[in-house]
Write a protein that holds these residues in place. Structure first.
Motif, PDB file in Angstrom:
ATOM      1  N   ILE A  13       0.843  -1.202   0.000  1.00 24.30           N
ATOM      2  CA  ILE A  13       0.000   0.000   0.000  1.00 24.30           C
ATOM      3  C   ILE A  13       0.875   1.247   0.000  1.00 24.30           C
ATOM      4  CG2 ILE A  13      -1.787   1.267   1.262  1.00 24.30           C
ATOM      5  CD1 ILE A  13      -2.276  -1.572   2.700  1.00 24.30           C
ATOM      6  N   GLY A  14       0.533   2.172  -0.862  1.00 25.27           N
ATOM      7  CA  GLY A  14       1.138   3.497  -0.854  1.00 25.27           C
ATOM      8  C   GLY A  14       0.034   4.535  -0.802  1.00 25.27           C
ATOM      9  N   GLU A 158       1.054  17.669  -1.425  1.00 23.69           N
ATOM     10  CA  GLU A 158       0.738  16.256  -1.614  1.00 23.69           C
ATOM     11  C   GLU A 158       1.875  15.445  -1.010  1.00 23.69           C
ATOM     12  OE1 GLU A 158      -0.095  12.910  -5.094  1.00 23.69           O
ATOM     13  OE2 GLU A 158      -0.477  15.023  -5.497  1.00 23.69           O
ATOM     14  N   ILE A 159       1.534  14.611  -0.063  1.00 27.85           N
ATOM     15  CA  ILE A 159       2.507  13.787   0.661  1.00 27.85           C
ATOM     16  C   ILE A 159       2.438  12.378   0.083  1.00 27.85           C
ATOM     17  CG2 ILE A 159       3.228  12.978   2.938  1.00 27.85           C
ATOM     18  CD1 ILE A 159       1.320  15.329   3.996  1.00 27.85           C
ATOM     19  N   VAL A 160       3.498  11.965  -0.594  1.00 27.11           N
ATOM     20  CA  VAL A 160       3.501  10.682  -1.307  1.00 27.11           C
ATOM     21  C   VAL A 160       4.395   9.704  -0.546  1.00 27.11           C
ATOM     22  CG1 VAL A 160       3.978   9.519  -3.498  1.00 27.11           C
ATOM     23  CG2 VAL A 160       3.181  11.907  -3.485  1.00 27.11           C
ATOM     24  N   SER A 161       3.818   8.608  -0.103  1.00 32.25           N
ATOM     25  CA  SER A 161       4.613   7.598   0.600  1.00 32.25           C
ATOM     26  C   SER A 161       5.250   6.642  -0.399  1.00 32.25           C
ATOM     27  CB  SER A 161       3.731   6.808   1.572  1.00 32.25           C
ATOM     28  OG  SER A 161       2.999   5.805   0.883  1.00 32.25           O
ATOM     29  N   ARG A 198      -7.325  14.972   2.350  1.00 30.47           N
ATOM     30  CA  ARG A 198      -7.928  13.901   1.550  1.00 30.47           C
ATOM     31  C   ARG A 198      -6.855  12.892   1.184  1.00 30.47           C
ATOM     32  NH1 ARG A 198      -9.305  18.670  -0.990  1.00 30.47           N
ATOM     33  NH2 ARG A 198      -8.311  18.160  -2.975  1.00 30.47           N
ATOM     34  N   CYS A 199      -7.270  11.703   0.880  1.00 31.15           N
ATOM     35  CA  CYS A 199      -6.298  10.644   0.664  1.00 31.15           C
ATOM     36  C   CYS A 199      -6.659   9.796  -0.543  1.00 31.15           C
ATOM     37  CB  CYS A 199      -6.229   9.758   1.921  1.00 31.15           C
ATOM     38  SG  CYS A 199      -5.067   8.397   1.810  1.00 31.15           S
ATOM     39  N   ASP A 200      -5.642   9.436  -1.342  1.00 31.88           N
ATOM     40  CA  ASP A 200      -5.771   8.437  -2.400  1.00 31.88           C
ATOM     41  C   ASP A 200      -4.924   7.234  -1.989  1.00 31.88           C
ATOM     42  OD1 ASP A 200      -7.146  10.425  -3.739  1.00 31.88           O
ATOM     43  OD2 ASP A 200      -5.429  10.998  -4.977  1.00 31.88           O
ATOM     44  N   ALA A 201      -5.488   6.052  -2.097  1.00 32.63           N
ATOM     45  CA  ALA A 201      -4.775   4.834  -1.689  1.00 32.63           C
ATOM     46  C   ALA A 201      -4.447   3.970  -2.894  1.00 32.63           C
ATOM     47  CB  ALA A 201      -5.618   4.043  -0.686  1.00 32.63           C
ATOM     48  N   ARG A 216      -1.492  -2.373  -9.458  1.00 39.46           N
ATOM     49  CA  ARG A 216      -2.115  -1.568  -8.413  1.00 39.46           C
ATOM     50  C   ARG A 216      -3.394  -0.899  -8.907  1.00 39.46           C
ATOM     51  NH1 ARG A 216      -0.713   4.024  -9.022  1.00 39.46           N
ATOM     52  NH2 ARG A 216       0.848   4.321 -10.653  1.00 39.46           N
ATOM     53  N   CYS A 217      -4.265  -0.662  -7.967  1.00 41.03           N
ATOM     54  CA  CYS A 217      -5.462   0.138  -8.206  1.00 41.03           C
ATOM     55  C   CYS A 217      -5.441   1.307  -7.225  1.00 41.03           C
ATOM     56  CB  CYS A 217      -6.731  -0.691  -8.010  1.00 41.03           C
ATOM     57  SG  CYS A 217      -6.999  -1.909  -9.308  1.00 41.03           S
ATOM     58  N   GLU A 218      -5.897   2.458  -7.708  1.00 42.94           N
ATOM     59  CA  GLU A 218      -5.911   3.654  -6.879  1.00 42.94           C
ATOM     60  C   GLU A 218      -7.347   3.989  -6.510  1.00 42.94           C
ATOM     61  OE1 GLU A 218      -4.021   8.157  -6.853  1.00 42.94           O
ATOM     62  OE2 GLU A 218      -4.704   7.308  -8.763  1.00 42.94           O
ATOM     63  N   VAL A 219      -7.602   4.102  -5.201  1.00 40.59           N
ATOM     64  CA  VAL A 219      -8.922   4.504  -4.710  1.00 40.59           C
ATOM     65  C   VAL A 219      -8.836   5.991  -4.357  1.00 40.59           C
ATOM     66  CG1 VAL A 219     -10.797   4.021  -3.112  1.00 40.59           C
ATOM     67  CG2 VAL A 219      -9.216   2.197  -3.755  1.00 40.59           C
ATOM     68  N   LYS A 220      -9.636   6.813  -5.036  1.00 40.28           N
ATOM     69  CA  LYS A 220      -9.506   8.265  -4.978  1.00 40.28           C
ATOM     70  C   LYS A 220     -10.374   8.907  -3.894  1.00 40.28           C
ATOM     71  CE  LYS A 220      -7.764  10.549  -7.898  1.00 40.28           C
ATOM     72  NZ  LYS A 220      -6.408  11.168  -7.979  1.00 40.28           N
TER      73      LYS A 220
END
Length: 489
Positions: A13-14, A158-161, A198-201, A216-220
């Protein structure tokens, strides 16, 4: 789905977390960023992208982005610039988003999380600055979409892990820590209900032991910590089921349905080259000096993890007490304000984590709105430590009066209401005799060896005295009296 089947796979997960910065104006113009205004009232020719208008960078937004990077242990990029990210949204008039691409302002960093599996550092990739889009409303008119551009141009980081989390719980903790930090250092209110965070996973799975990342799939646009956790849990189970059924997992952008805790496909996922990034020609690059960065570092408050360590080592507080005191900066600030007035650190922690938090929760107020002054609390604690006032009486009867009047003291209230504890032996012996006479069966049990019943007698004396009896003195006298009764039997 069984734990055995889920245990066959590892989730990767990112997270991409968008945080609205608490500036008064937008990223590239002077339009207000305040929440709740009438639609399309916080706009200007720059927000509306009129021909010939030019952006001007908000210095405070840069300051906030750097502060966040420093708080997260990032490397601050001394030379960085903005780019145009080209795509069409009806609520972004320019037709592109001004963002950072190849030179984010902060690189690397870690966020420490504490989960049921222990403590670990989640690796961050970078933090970059960008502007927000507006808001489209599809439920006002049946056949039309309404566009509100008040939010267009609002400054974001935007904080990107890194893809460094392996459970919904880790992701949930990571988001909570990010929210805590941005609030702590004062760069955002972190209000997810208003869209400030807000977060995108990005979620994928792979067989345990594999090192290659899966599709991967991104949940917005996940707008609550609950939804983040539920969406990731659902995606993991969905992907595991597809893998077990031999289906191909497609790279997609998905959305979360909070009504039934499921996700659904929006579109195939774009790649970076679909956005045709190129440097923004209307904004000069940023050249950050060492002196400027150091001045921002010096302006940061002590961070939660540092204060927790201090409270445990210097004040001998438990890990739990230290964590609770550092749950919010306002709470830690209140604790710090009492330290010069009282050395009873454990008692201060007990009051803050107990009655005061309970009062705030019950009355739905922030800790910063609490009317009890540090001086009032310090004086109350002193009375308890000196044996003049009972904690239970102080919290249930004295505290409500203190909260009504900042000018009064616990001693004045306790004296007026006859609540001060007594150590007068004759008074105490009367209550003790009454308590013993009320429970003859318990007296026999005590004399047969059930010494733990002493607490029962102390509690009864407390009731009879209405909290005025000194528990320590009562315990001593009770033990003497019960011993005498045993010898006389």
């Amino acid at each position: 789905m069984s734990d055995i089947l889920l245990g066959k796979y590892e989730a990767v997960i990112g997270l991409e977390i968008h945080v609205q910065l608490a500036t008064k104006s937008k990223l590239f113009c002077g339009d207000s960023t305040s929440f709740g205004a009438d639609p399309n009232t916080h706009v200007s020719p720059i927000t509306l992208a009129h021909p010939g208008t030019l952006p001007k960078l908000n210095k405070k937004a840069v300051e906030y982005a750097i502060k966040l990077g420093l708080a997260c242990g990032c490397r601050i990029e001394r030379f960085n610039y903005f780019a145009r990210k080209n795509y069409f949204y009806p609520d972004l008039p320019k037709g592109w988003q001004t963002t950072q691409h190849t030179t984010p302002i902060c690189v690397g960093g870690t966020i420490t999380v504490k989960t049921e599996n222990g403590i670990r550092d989640i690796q961050m990739h970078h933090i970059h600055m960008e502007e927000d889009a507006g808001k489209s409303a599809h439920d006002i008119y049946e056949d039309s979409t309404c566009v509100d551009l008040n939010r267009a141009g609002t400054p974001l980081v935007e904080i990107v892990s890194e893809p460094d989390m392996h459970s919904a719980d880790e992701a949930w903790q990571y988001v909570n820590e990010i929210r805590k930090i941005v609030r702590w250092i004062g760069i955002s209110d972190g209000n997810m209900e208003e869209g400030s965070l807000r977060c995108d996973a990005n979620v994928s799975i792979r067989l345990k032991g594999d090192t290659k990342l899966g599709t991967r799939c991104e949940v917005k646009n996940l707008n609550s910590t609950r939804n983040i956790k539920k969406a990731i849990e659902y995606e993991i189970e969905r992907m595991v089921k597809m893998a077990e059924d031999g289906e191909t997992i497609l790279q997609q952008t998905r959305s979360f349905n909070a009504d039934n805790d499921t996700t659904f496909s929006l579109r195939d996922k774009e790649e970076a080259n679909d956005y045709r990034y190129f440097p923004e020609p209307d904004l000069a690059p940023l050249n950050l000096s060492e002196e400027y960065i150091q001045s921002l570092k010096n302006s940061l408050p002590a961070l939660p993890k540092d204060l927790q360590q201090k409270y445990q080592t210097e004040f001998a507080l438990s890990e739990y007490d230290a964590e609770q005191l550092c749950a919010e900066k306002e709470i830690a600030d209140y604790f710090e304000s009492i330290l010069p007035l009282s050395k009873h650190h454990k008692a201060i922690a007990n009051w803050i984590n107990g009655p005061l938090k309970h009062y705030c929760n019950e009355h739905k107020i922030a800790f910063s709105e609490l009317s009890l002054t540090p001086q009032q609390l310090a004086e109350t604690i002193a009375l308890i430590e000196e044996g003049k006032l009972n904690f239970s009486v102080a919290s249930s009867q004295v505290l409500p009066e203190l909260l009504k009047d900042k000018t009064t003291s616990a001693l004045e209230i306790a004296t007026t209401r006859n609540l001060l504890q007594t150590s007068n032996n004759s008074e105490l012996e009367e209550w003790i005799e009454a308590a013993i006479a009320k429970m003859p069966d318990k007296v026999k049990e005590y004399n047969k060896g059930k010494k733990g019943l002493i607490g029962l007698f102390v509690g009864e004396v407390k009731k009879l005295s209405k909290g005025k009896a000194d528990p320590k003195k009562v315990t001593e006298l009770l033990q003497e009296k019960l011993a005498q009764n045993a010898n006389n039997c």
